[in-house]
Design an enzyme around this catalytic site. Sequence first.
Site, PDB file in Angstrom:
ATOM      1  N   ASP A   1     -14.047  -1.582   2.674  1.00  0.00           N
ATOM      2  CA  ASP A   1     -13.047  -1.441   3.865  1.00  0.00           C
ATOM      3  C   ASP A   1     -13.909  -0.925   4.987  1.00  0.00           C
ATOM      4  O   ASP A   1     -14.268  -1.685   5.761  1.00  0.00           O
ATOM      5  CB  ASP A   1     -11.673  -0.859   3.388  1.00  0.00           C
ATOM      6  CG  ASP A   1     -10.781  -0.735   4.583  1.00  0.00           C
ATOM      7  OD1 ASP A   1     -10.942  -1.151   5.753  1.00  0.00           O
ATOM      8  OD2 ASP A   1      -9.797  -0.172   4.676  1.00  0.00           O
TER       9      ASP A   1
ATOM     10  N   LYS B   1     -10.184  -6.883   7.719  1.00  0.00           N
ATOM     11  CA  LYS B   1      -9.404  -6.415   8.919  1.00  0.00           C
ATOM     12  C   LYS B   1      -9.504  -6.889  10.352  1.00  0.00           C
ATOM     13  O   LYS B   1     -10.731  -6.394  10.553  1.00  0.00           O
ATOM     14  CB  LYS B   1      -8.876  -4.798   8.784  1.00  0.00           C
ATOM     15  CG  LYS B   1      -8.156  -4.047   7.695  1.00  0.00           C
ATOM     16  CD  LYS B   1      -7.966  -2.888   7.804  1.00  0.00           C
ATOM     17  CE  LYS B   1      -7.657  -1.968   6.444  1.00  0.00           C
ATOM     18  NZ  LYS B   1      -7.503  -0.610   6.480  1.00  0.00           N
TER      19      LYS B   1
ATOM     20  N   ASP C   1      -6.937   3.340  -3.348  1.00  0.00           N
ATOM     21  CA  ASP C   1      -7.716   3.313  -1.851  1.00  0.00           C
ATOM     22  C   ASP C   1      -8.149   4.776  -1.667  1.00  0.00           C
ATOM     23  O   ASP C   1      -7.134   5.527  -1.388  1.00  0.00           O
ATOM     24  CB  ASP C   1      -6.962   2.902  -0.896  1.00  0.00           C
ATOM     25  CG  ASP C   1      -7.884   2.511   0.360  1.00  0.00           C
ATOM     26  OD1 ASP C   1      -8.911   2.944   0.547  1.00  0.00           O
ATOM     27  OD2 ASP C   1      -7.544   1.924   1.491  1.00  0.00           O
TER      28      ASP C   1
ATOM     29  N   GLU D   1     -11.000   0.779  -3.809  1.00  0.00           N
ATOM     30  CA  GLU D   1     -11.348   0.663  -2.379  1.00  0.00           C
ATOM     31  C   GLU D   1     -11.776   1.838  -1.667  1.00  0.00           C
ATOM     32  O   GLU D   1     -11.505   3.001  -2.058  1.00  0.00           O
ATOM     33  CB  GLU D   1      -9.830   0.317  -1.621  1.00  0.00           C
ATOM     34  CG  GLU D   1     -10.287  -0.213  -0.229  1.00  0.00           C
ATOM     35  CD  GLU D   1      -8.910  -0.879   0.355  1.00  0.00           C
ATOM     36  OE1 GLU D   1      -7.926  -1.121  -0.499  1.00  0.00           O
ATOM     37  OE2 GLU D   1      -8.785  -0.678   1.599  1.00  0.00           O
TER      38      GLU D   1
ATOM     39  N   LYS E   1      -2.971   5.160  -2.558  1.00  0.00           N
ATOM     40  CA  LYS E   1      -3.774   6.223  -1.954  1.00  0.00           C
ATOM     41  C   LYS E   1      -4.098   7.181  -2.948  1.00  0.00           C
ATOM     42  O   LYS E   1      -3.437   7.887  -3.499  1.00  0.00           O
ATOM     43  CB  LYS E   1      -3.288   6.663  -0.710  1.00  0.00           C
ATOM     44  CG  LYS E   1      -3.036   5.699   0.460  1.00  0.00           C
ATOM     45  CD  LYS E   1      -4.292   4.918   1.071  1.00  0.00           C
ATOM     46  CE  LYS E   1      -4.109   3.953   1.925  1.00  0.00           C
ATOM     47  NZ  LYS E   1      -5.262   3.327   2.571  1.00  0.00           N
TER      48      LYS E   1
ATOM     49  N   GLY F   1      -4.248  -3.956   6.044  1.00  0.00           N
ATOM     50  CA  GLY F   1      -3.289  -3.615   6.807  1.00  0.00           C
ATOM     51  C   GLY F   1      -3.461  -2.468   7.812  1.00  0.00           C
ATOM     52  O   GLY F   1      -4.285  -1.508   7.026  1.00  0.00           O
TER      53      GLY F   1
ATOM     54  N   SER G   1       0.829  -1.032  -0.020  1.00  0.00           N
ATOM     55  CA  SER G   1      -0.095  -0.150   0.003  1.00  0.00           C
ATOM     56  C   SER G   1       0.773   1.450  -0.054  1.00  0.00           C
ATOM     57  O   SER G   1       1.658   1.614   0.958  1.00  0.00           O
ATOM     58  CB  SER G   1      -0.911  -0.097   1.209  1.00  0.00           C
ATOM     59  OG  SER G   1      -1.772   1.021   1.293  1.00  0.00           O
TER      60      SER G   1
ATOM     61  N   LYS H   1      -1.030  -0.728  -4.314  1.00  0.00           N
ATOM     62  CA  LYS H   1      -2.453  -0.256  -4.033  1.00  0.00           C
ATOM     63  C   LYS H   1      -1.652   1.203  -3.745  1.00  0.00           C
ATOM     64  O   LYS H   1      -1.008   1.512  -3.047  1.00  0.00           O
ATOM     65  CB  LYS H   1      -2.995  -0.788  -3.034  1.00  0.00           C
ATOM     66  CG  LYS H   1      -3.966   0.272  -2.068  1.00  0.00           C
ATOM     67  CD  LYS H   1      -4.646  -0.812  -1.014  1.00  0.00           C
ATOM     68  CE  LYS H   1      -4.751   0.096   0.291  1.00  0.00           C
ATOM     69  NZ  LYS H   1      -5.502  -0.741   1.198  1.00  0.00           N
TER      70      LYS H   1
HETATM   71  O1  OSB Z   1      -7.338   1.800   4.367  1.00  0.00           O
HETATM   72  O2  OSB Z   1      -5.965   0.278   4.253  1.00  0.00           O
HETATM   73  C1  OSB Z   1      -6.499   1.404   4.711  1.00  0.00           C
HETATM   74  C2  OSB Z   1      -3.267   2.064   6.793  1.00  0.00           C
HETATM   75  C3  OSB Z   1      -4.150   2.908   7.769  1.00  0.00           C
HETATM   76  C4  OSB Z   1      -5.153   2.903   7.816  1.00  0.00           C
HETATM   77  C5  OSB Z   1      -6.188   2.634   6.572  1.00  0.00           C
HETATM   78  C6  OSB Z   1      -5.445   1.714   5.614  1.00  0.00           C
HETATM   79  C7  OSB Z   1      -4.166   1.638   5.707  1.00  0.00           C
HETATM   80  C8  OSB Z   1      -3.277   1.025   4.390  1.00  0.00           C
HETATM   81  C9  OSB Z   1      -1.870   0.635   4.891  1.00  0.00           C
HETATM   82  O3  OSB Z   1      -3.841   1.020   3.563  1.00  0.00           O
HETATM   83  C10 OSB Z   1      -1.847  -0.907   4.739  1.00  0.00           C
HETATM   84  C11 OSB Z   1      -0.463  -1.301   5.343  1.00  0.00           C
HETATM   85  O4  OSB Z   1       0.549  -1.273   4.766  1.00  0.00           O
HETATM   86  O5  OSB Z   1      -0.671  -1.880   6.594  1.00  0.00           O
HETATM   87 MG    MG Z   2      -8.511   0.727   3.045  1.00  0.00          MG
END
Ligand code: OSB
Ligand code: MG
Length: 373
Positions: A238, A262, A188, A213, A163, A290, A135, A161
């Site tokens: 999510d 999660k 995401d 996402e 952001k 994650g 991510s 992925k």
């Molecule tokens: O939306 O998946 C998410 C991290 C913190 C809060 C939300 C998210 C995330 C990540 C990081 O996308 C995932 C990771 O590398 O742990």
């Molecule tokens: Mg997410």
Amino acid sequence: MKIERVELRELSVRLKFRFETSFGVEQDLRKIILIAHADGLEGYGEVTAGNVPGYSYETADTAWTALEHYILPRIVGRSFATPAELLTALDGIRGHNMAVATLETAFWDLQAKAAAVPLWTLLGGIERPIEVGASIGIQGSVAATVEQAERHAAAGYKRLKFKIKPGWDVEPLRAVREALPGMPLSVDANSAYRLTDARVFYQLDELGLDYIEQPLAHDDLVDHAKLQAMLATPLCLDESVHSPQDARKALEADAGRVINVKLGRVRGHLGARRVSDVALAFGAPVWCGGMLELGIGRAHNLHLTTHEAFTLPGDTSSASRYWDEDIVDPLLEAEAGVQTLPTGPGLGVTLKRDLIERLTVRRAELGPAGARG
Ligand code: OSB
Ligand code: MG
């Protein structure tokens, strides 16, 4: 098993990179770990909430309060035969799933250690290599985004992925797609858009993404269903899914076609299993999300991902991507985008006590005599 005593520790840790999402920037993190003692064994859990209520209403502080004042007093000194029994004792606590999951996952670790088996066997998983993606936060320049994409693709990650947020979406993703034509990619949005932003999603729809996402509000399945009907790309939920009931409603309404599971968000391993069972029944793929975890949370994620429902690469990338030093041995590293399960009973990781001691900024212990500071 009788839970005799529970330790809480808040650790102050720093990510190797600043992680920008549509809800803010994270780098200096407060991470809470929980150590439950029973029958001479220790079970480990990790709070996955962030410092601030950006991703969810829970934070490190609310999880600490919920555990210390509401959850642990109902549990410590009592015996539970199964995780389901433990959860029943917490039925009166609405929400605070990340706080509850911290204890629930630690209890699973205890049970696996008592049975002298790796946790994945109790979870009904299969021993297999765990394919993972990465991510990647908002970089601020297209060139930096492409550089990150190329670096992680070269490292072997199975899916990348990115952001996104309004104003930072189509342009960087087009550039990444051009640089990596065959690579599985996703985005995401962490709830940052509205249905009136449909133009952005029509453009993203052209890029052959595996999924988009959580584009819309955390509590809006109706608009997610409208958006899904407009796009070929599957939506992945999510923030919208906290329970098997949420998963059922979302998939029945076609508000999304993929689910990110999660542990914290769904109250622990039992909740995760029930959500993935619903997804299997609908034929919807799931993957393990994650929350920038330390080694305890990362190990729980790997054991969870052994279940057959988890068919898409998760976000449990190498611990060394995030941390100069992690708090467990062995270091949970992906080789060419594949994580191997730690071996040994329970989670299969041991705590680095000296390091944890150095990182600790707050502690509490609940035992037979109640809370001690
Ligand atoms: O939306 O998946 C998410 C991290 C913190 C809060 C939300 C998210 C995330 C990540 C990081 O996308 C995932 C990771 O590398 O742990
Ligand atoms: Mg997410």
